[in-house]
Every structure is written in structure tokens, then in C-alpha cells.
Motif scaffolding. Structure first.
Motif, PDB file in Angstrom:
ATOM      1  N   GLN A  88     -15.349  81.152 -23.402  1.00  0.00           N
ATOM      2  CA  GLN A  88     -14.642  81.025 -24.677  1.00  0.00           C
ATOM      3  C   GLN A  88     -15.619  80.793 -25.828  1.00  0.00           C
ATOM      4  OE1 GLN A  88     -11.412  81.659 -25.185  1.00  0.00           O
ATOM      5  NE2 GLN A  88     -11.313  82.175 -23.012  1.00  0.00           N
ATOM      6  N   VAL A  89     -16.624  79.975 -25.594  1.00  0.00           N
ATOM      7  CA  VAL A  89     -17.635  79.742 -26.631  1.00  0.00           C
ATOM      8  C   VAL A  89     -18.386  81.040 -26.926  1.00  0.00           C
ATOM      9  CG1 VAL A  89     -19.815  78.574 -27.160  1.00  0.00           C
ATOM     10  CG2 VAL A  89     -17.908  77.287 -26.184  1.00  0.00           C
ATOM     11  N   ARG A  90     -18.792  81.740 -25.890  1.00  0.00           N
ATOM     12  CA  ARG A  90     -19.535  82.986 -26.092  1.00  0.00           C
ATOM     13  C   ARG A  90     -18.674  84.030 -26.807  1.00  0.00           C
ATOM     14  NH1 ARG A  90     -22.090  81.774 -20.651  1.00  0.00           N
ATOM     15  NH2 ARG A  90     -24.289  81.350 -21.132  1.00  0.00           N
ATOM     16  N   ALA A  91     -17.379  84.052 -26.517  1.00  0.00           N
ATOM     17  CA  ALA A  91     -16.495  84.971 -27.232  1.00  0.00           C
ATOM     18  C   ALA A  91     -16.411  84.622 -28.712  1.00  0.00           C
ATOM     19  CB  ALA A  91     -15.099  84.950 -26.606  1.00  0.00           C
ATOM     20  N   LEU A  92     -16.306  83.338 -29.015  1.00  0.00           N
ATOM     21  CA  LEU A  92     -16.306  82.910 -30.418  1.00  0.00           C
ATOM     22  C   LEU A  92     -17.605  83.305 -31.114  1.00  0.00           C
ATOM     23  CD1 LEU A  92     -14.720  79.330 -30.522  1.00  0.00           C
ATOM     24  CD2 LEU A  92     -14.058  81.298 -31.922  1.00  0.00           C
ATOM     25  N   VAL A  93     -18.725  83.100 -30.439  1.00  0.00           N
ATOM     26  CA  VAL A  93     -20.026  83.487 -30.985  1.00  0.00           C
ATOM     27  C   VAL A  93     -20.024  84.967 -31.344  1.00  0.00           C
ATOM     28  CG1 VAL A  93     -22.415  83.949 -30.298  1.00  0.00           C
ATOM     29  CG2 VAL A  93     -21.431  81.682 -29.943  1.00  0.00           C
ATOM     30  N   LYS A  94     -19.574  85.799 -30.411  1.00  0.00           N
ATOM     31  CA  LYS A  94     -19.578  87.245 -30.641  1.00  0.00           C
ATOM     32  C   LYS A  94     -18.613  87.628 -31.763  1.00  0.00           C
ATOM     33  CE  LYS A  94     -21.748  89.594 -28.697  1.00  0.00           C
ATOM     34  NZ  LYS A  94     -23.101  90.130 -29.008  1.00  0.00           N
ATOM     35  N   GLU A  95     -17.461  86.993 -31.819  1.00  0.00           N
ATOM     36  CA  GLU A  95     -16.496  87.289 -32.875  1.00  0.00           C
ATOM     37  C   GLU A  95     -17.040  86.918 -34.244  1.00  0.00           C
ATOM     38  OE1 GLU A  95     -12.724  86.539 -29.860  1.00  0.00           O
ATOM     39  OE2 GLU A  95     -13.278  85.013 -31.334  1.00  0.00           O
ATOM     40  N   ILE A  96     -17.689  85.770 -34.337  1.00  0.00           N
ATOM     41  CA  ILE A  96     -18.264  85.354 -35.621  1.00  0.00           C
ATOM     42  C   ILE A  96     -19.361  86.317 -36.052  1.00  0.00           C
ATOM     43  CG2 ILE A  96     -19.631  83.567 -36.765  1.00  0.00           C
ATOM     44  CD1 ILE A  96     -18.065  81.527 -34.991  1.00  0.00           C
ATOM     45  N   GLU A  97     -20.199  86.715 -35.106  1.00  0.00           N
ATOM     46  CA  GLU A  97     -21.300  87.607 -35.460  1.00  0.00           C
ATOM     47  C   GLU A  97     -20.803  88.999 -35.844  1.00  0.00           C
ATOM     48  OE1 GLU A  97     -25.740  88.727 -33.933  1.00  0.00           O
ATOM     49  OE2 GLU A  97     -24.224  88.403 -32.378  1.00  0.00           O
ATOM     50  N   LEU A  98     -19.946  89.584 -35.016  1.00  0.00           N
ATOM     51  CA  LEU A  98     -19.514  90.964 -35.245  1.00  0.00           C
ATOM     52  C   LEU A  98     -18.550  91.108 -36.413  1.00  0.00           C
ATOM     53  CD1 LEU A  98     -18.890  92.293 -31.612  1.00  0.00           C
ATOM     54  CD2 LEU A  98     -20.862  92.707 -33.094  1.00  0.00           C
ATOM     55  N   TYR A  99     -17.660  90.126 -36.586  1.00  0.00           N
ATOM     56  CA  TYR A  99     -16.558  90.303 -37.519  1.00  0.00           C
ATOM     57  C   TYR A  99     -16.709  89.494 -38.809  1.00  0.00           C
ATOM     58  CZ  TYR A  99     -14.764  91.860 -33.006  1.00  0.00           C
ATOM     59  OH  TYR A  99     -14.624  92.465 -31.781  1.00  0.00           O
ATOM     60  N   ILE A 100     -17.723  88.631 -38.879  1.00  0.00           N
ATOM     61  CA  ILE A 100     -17.966  87.866 -40.108  1.00  0.00           C
ATOM     62  C   ILE A 100     -19.400  88.073 -40.594  1.00  0.00           C
ATOM     63  CG2 ILE A 100     -18.059  85.551 -41.137  1.00  0.00           C
ATOM     64  CD1 ILE A 100     -15.758  84.754 -39.272  1.00  0.00           C
ATOM     65  N   GLU A 101     -20.376  87.754 -39.758  1.00  0.00           N
ATOM     66  CA  GLU A 101     -21.773  87.832 -40.199  1.00  0.00           C
ATOM     67  C   GLU A 101     -22.189  89.247 -40.541  1.00  0.00           C
ATOM     68  OE1 GLU A 101     -25.994  87.586 -40.690  1.00  0.00           O
ATOM     69  OE2 GLU A 101     -24.941  88.937 -39.339  1.00  0.00           O
ATOM     70  N   LEU A 102     -21.941  90.195 -39.668  1.00  0.00           N
ATOM     71  CA  LEU A 102     -22.413  91.567 -39.899  1.00  0.00           C
ATOM     72  C   LEU A 102     -21.711  92.254 -41.070  1.00  0.00           C
ATOM     73  CD1 LEU A 102     -23.030  92.830 -36.264  1.00  0.00           C
ATOM     74  CD2 LEU A 102     -24.676  91.954 -37.922  1.00  0.00           C
ATOM     75  N   PRO A 103     -20.373  92.137 -41.241  1.00  0.00           N
ATOM     76  CA  PRO A 103     -19.768  92.715 -42.440  1.00  0.00           C
ATOM     77  C   PRO A 103     -20.295  92.092 -43.730  1.00  0.00           C
ATOM     78  CG  PRO A 103     -18.089  92.280 -40.790  1.00  0.00           C
ATOM     79  CD  PRO A 103     -19.351  91.638 -40.303  1.00  0.00           C
ATOM     80  N   ALA A 104     -20.460  90.774 -43.726  1.00  0.00           N
ATOM     81  CA  ALA A 104     -20.989  90.129 -44.927  1.00  0.00           C
ATOM     82  C   ALA A 104     -22.395  90.620 -45.238  1.00  0.00           C
ATOM     83  CB  ALA A 104     -20.980  88.612 -44.749  1.00  0.00           C
ATOM     84  N   ARG A 105     -23.186  90.861 -44.215  1.00  0.00           N
ATOM     85  CA  ARG A 105     -24.581  91.267 -44.398  1.00  0.00           C
ATOM     86  C   ARG A 105     -24.699  92.580 -45.156  1.00  0.00           C
ATOM     87  NH1 ARG A 105     -29.542  89.816 -42.269  1.00  0.00           N
ATOM     88  NH2 ARG A 105     -28.506  88.056 -41.252  1.00  0.00           N
ATOM     89  N   THR A 106     -23.715  93.448 -45.044  1.00  0.00           N
ATOM     90  CA  THR A 106     -23.790  94.724 -45.758  1.00  0.00           C
ATOM     91  C   THR A 106     -23.784  94.543 -47.266  1.00  0.00           C
ATOM     92  OG1 THR A 106     -21.375  95.052 -45.756  1.00  0.00           O
ATOM     93  CG2 THR A 106     -22.607  95.903 -43.856  1.00  0.00           C
ATOM     94  N   CYS A 107     -23.326  93.371 -47.721  1.00  0.00           N
ATOM     95  CA  CYS A 107     -23.261  93.098 -49.160  1.00  0.00           C
ATOM     96  C   CYS A 107     -24.312  92.095 -49.621  1.00  0.00           C
ATOM     97  CB  CYS A 107     -21.866  92.609 -49.542  1.00  0.00           C
ATOM     98  SG  CYS A 107     -20.566  93.835 -49.285  1.00  0.00           S
ATOM     99  N   TYR A 108     -25.212  91.697 -48.749  1.00  0.00           N
ATOM    100  CA  TYR A 108     -26.273  90.765 -49.154  1.00  0.00           C
ATOM    101  C   TYR A 108     -27.090  91.286 -50.334  1.00  0.00           C
ATOM    102  CZ  TYR A 108     -25.820  87.725 -44.987  1.00  0.00           C
ATOM    103  OH  TYR A 108     -25.380  86.852 -44.030  1.00  0.00           O
ATOM    104  N   PRO A 109     -27.427  92.591 -50.388  1.00  0.00           N
ATOM    105  CA  PRO A 109     -28.250  93.043 -51.524  1.00  0.00           C
ATOM    106  C   PRO A 109     -27.663  92.679 -52.879  1.00  0.00           C
ATOM    107  CG  PRO A 109     -28.175  94.740 -49.836  1.00  0.00           C
ATOM    108  CD  PRO A 109     -27.177  93.676 -49.428  1.00  0.00           C
ATOM    109  N   GLU A 110     -26.332  92.821 -53.017  1.00  0.00           N
ATOM    110  CA  GLU A 110     -25.714  92.490 -54.306  1.00  0.00           C
ATOM    111  C   GLU A 110     -25.488  90.993 -54.450  1.00  0.00           C
ATOM    112  OE1 GLU A 110     -21.710  93.663 -56.878  1.00  0.00           O
ATOM    113  OE2 GLU A 110     -22.625  95.113 -55.513  1.00  0.00           O
ATOM    114  N   ALA A 111     -25.100  90.331 -53.370  1.00  0.00           N
ATOM    115  CA  ALA A 111     -24.784  88.900 -53.450  1.00  0.00           C
ATOM    116  C   ALA A 111     -26.008  88.054 -53.749  1.00  0.00           C
ATOM    117  CB  ALA A 111     -24.140  88.443 -52.140  1.00  0.00           C
ATOM    118  N   PHE A 112     -27.157  88.424 -53.191  1.00  0.00           N
ATOM    119  CA  PHE A 112     -28.330  87.553 -53.282  1.00  0.00           C
ATOM    120  C   PHE A 112     -29.500  88.157 -54.052  1.00  0.00           C
ATOM    121  CE2 PHE A 112     -26.135  86.395 -49.277  1.00  0.00           C
ATOM    122  CZ  PHE A 112     -25.754  85.120 -49.634  1.00  0.00           C
TER     123      PHE A 112
END
Length: 219
Positions: A88-112
Motif C-alpha cells: 500500500q505504501v509503495r502504491a501511494l509512492v507510485k501514485e504520487i510520483e506518476l500522477y502529481i510529481e511528473l505532471p507538475a514537472r512539465t510546468c516547472y520551466p514557467e513556475a520557477f
């Protein structure tokens, strides 16, 4: 002794750094920025940080490093006791990375870095981030930590992914990521009171000038 290679502005480096501190393991750090020099590629095949130097050799990729630290069986465990709970922990890790961290990263150039991102990329990131937060609401327990009563690997990813995704959502995508998610806001605040997290934040602030100088040298 373990040696962590990377730089304090990297959220993935900070995940491993916090794990080492929370586990109470002895380690050293070596500042290096991701690059494609042959010497660095010899220890990090994709030329990215973090890299963990061990007595047996080098380990790259954050998830592999964190699994290695758990398998050492030393210090405070950051995974639960049973196979089901660990899954369950590993699933949460993967969900956070794939569905939150990686989509947000596509907009880092403008955000930061004030480099505009195409509108289609923003639309995709907005939809994926909203779906990612909905996923976290359904699967996260926040009782009080992301996966339950104990601090775990899921909290490392939560802390160092959701904080940046919040900035992206607010600055670039026009919405507040955690507006109706008080449990997540409370956990972020709780984690930011952790002395180890505060020490890492101080290192990040101190290392920002060096990182920006590195980026300018590569521009």
C-alpha cells in the motif's frame, strides 16, 4: 560509509536525504549537478541525481536507493511490517510520483524559471494534477501520515512532490491544489515542522545560488 551525491535543490535528492536522516544512518554528501560527462555517467547511467555510493558500488534512481536503504535493515524502518501494508505504501509512492510529481514537472520551466509553457501542456498538466489529487484523496489515509499512523516512504514523496505541485498549480495553472484537502494541508504543515525537514530546507536555500549559476553556465 554511505555517500549521497546530488544537490539540495533537487526534490528527489531531498527525499533520499530525509530518509537517511530519519533512519539515523551515517552518511556523507557530495554536491554534484546532473550532467552528461562520462565520469558521472559511469555512476549514474542517465546522468541524473541522486546517486548513493555504497561499499559495493553506486546506486541510481530514487526508488531503488530507498529500497536499498530499507533492505539494509538498519535504523528506523520507513515501510510497515506486513507485505500488504508495504504494498500500500509503495502504491501511494507510485501514485504520487506518476500522477502529481511528473505532471507538475512539465510546468516547472514557467513556475520557477519564467520560461513560458505551451497551453496544451498546461491543460494536460491541470487535468492530470486534479486527477492525481483525487487519487490521493481516495487512497491516502492521513491518520496522521499519508499511509497511516507511521512516517513512511509515502511521506517523503508527498512532502517533496506536493509542495512543488502546489506552486505549479497556483502560479501556472490557476487553481489551488489543496483547497479542499485539509488533511493534506495539515500533513504538509506537520512535516515542515520536522527538524530534519527544516535542515534540508536551509540547505536548499543555501544551495540555490550555486544551482542557478550552474544553469546559467549551461544556457
Amino acid at each position: 560509509m554511505l555517500r549521497l551525491h546530488g544537490f539540495a535543490v533537487s526534490n528527489y535528492y531531498n527525499m533520499v536525504h530525509l530518509a537517511l536522516l530519519e533512519k539515523g544512518l551515517a552518511f556523507e554528501t557530495a554536491t554534484v549537478y546532473g550532467n552528461q560527462d562520462e565520469a558521472f555517467l559511469a555512476i549514474s547511467p542517465r546522468g541524473k541525481v541522486p546517486v548513493l555510493e555504497t561499499e559495493h558500488g553506486y546506486i541510481s534512481e530514487t526508488s531503488a536507493i530507498l529500497d536499498y536503504l530499507e533492505e539494509l535493515g538498519e535504523g528506523r524502518p520507513l515501510l510497515p511490517d506486513t507485505p500488504y501494508e508495504r504494498a500500500q505504501v509503495r502504491a501511494l509512492v507510485k501514485e504520487i510520483e506518476l500522477y502529481i510529481e511528473l505532471p507538475a514537472r512539465t510546468c516547472y520551466p514557467e513556475a520557477f524559471f519564467r520560461n513560458p509553457v505551451d497551453a496544451a501542456i498546461k491543460d494536460k498538466a491541470r487535468a492530470e494534477l486534479q486527477a492525481g489529487i483525487a487519487t490521493l484523496k481516495r487512497h491516502g489515509r492521513f491518520a496522521p501520515y499519508a499511509a497511516g499512523e507511521r512516517f513512511s516512504l509515502a511521506d517523503l514523496y508527498f512532502l517533496y512532490s506536493v509542495d512543488l505541485a502546489e506552486v505549479v498549480a497556483s502560479r501556472v495553472l490557476g487553481f489551488e491544489l489543496l483547497e479542499d484537502f485539509p488533511a493534506a494541508r495539515d500533513l504538509l504543515a506537520r512535516l515542515q515542522e520536522n527538524p530534519h525537514v527544516q535542515a534540508i530546507a536551509a540547505e536548499k536555500a543555501a544551495g540555490m545560488a550555486g544551482f542557478m549559476a550552474f544553469l546559467k553556465s549551461k544556457a
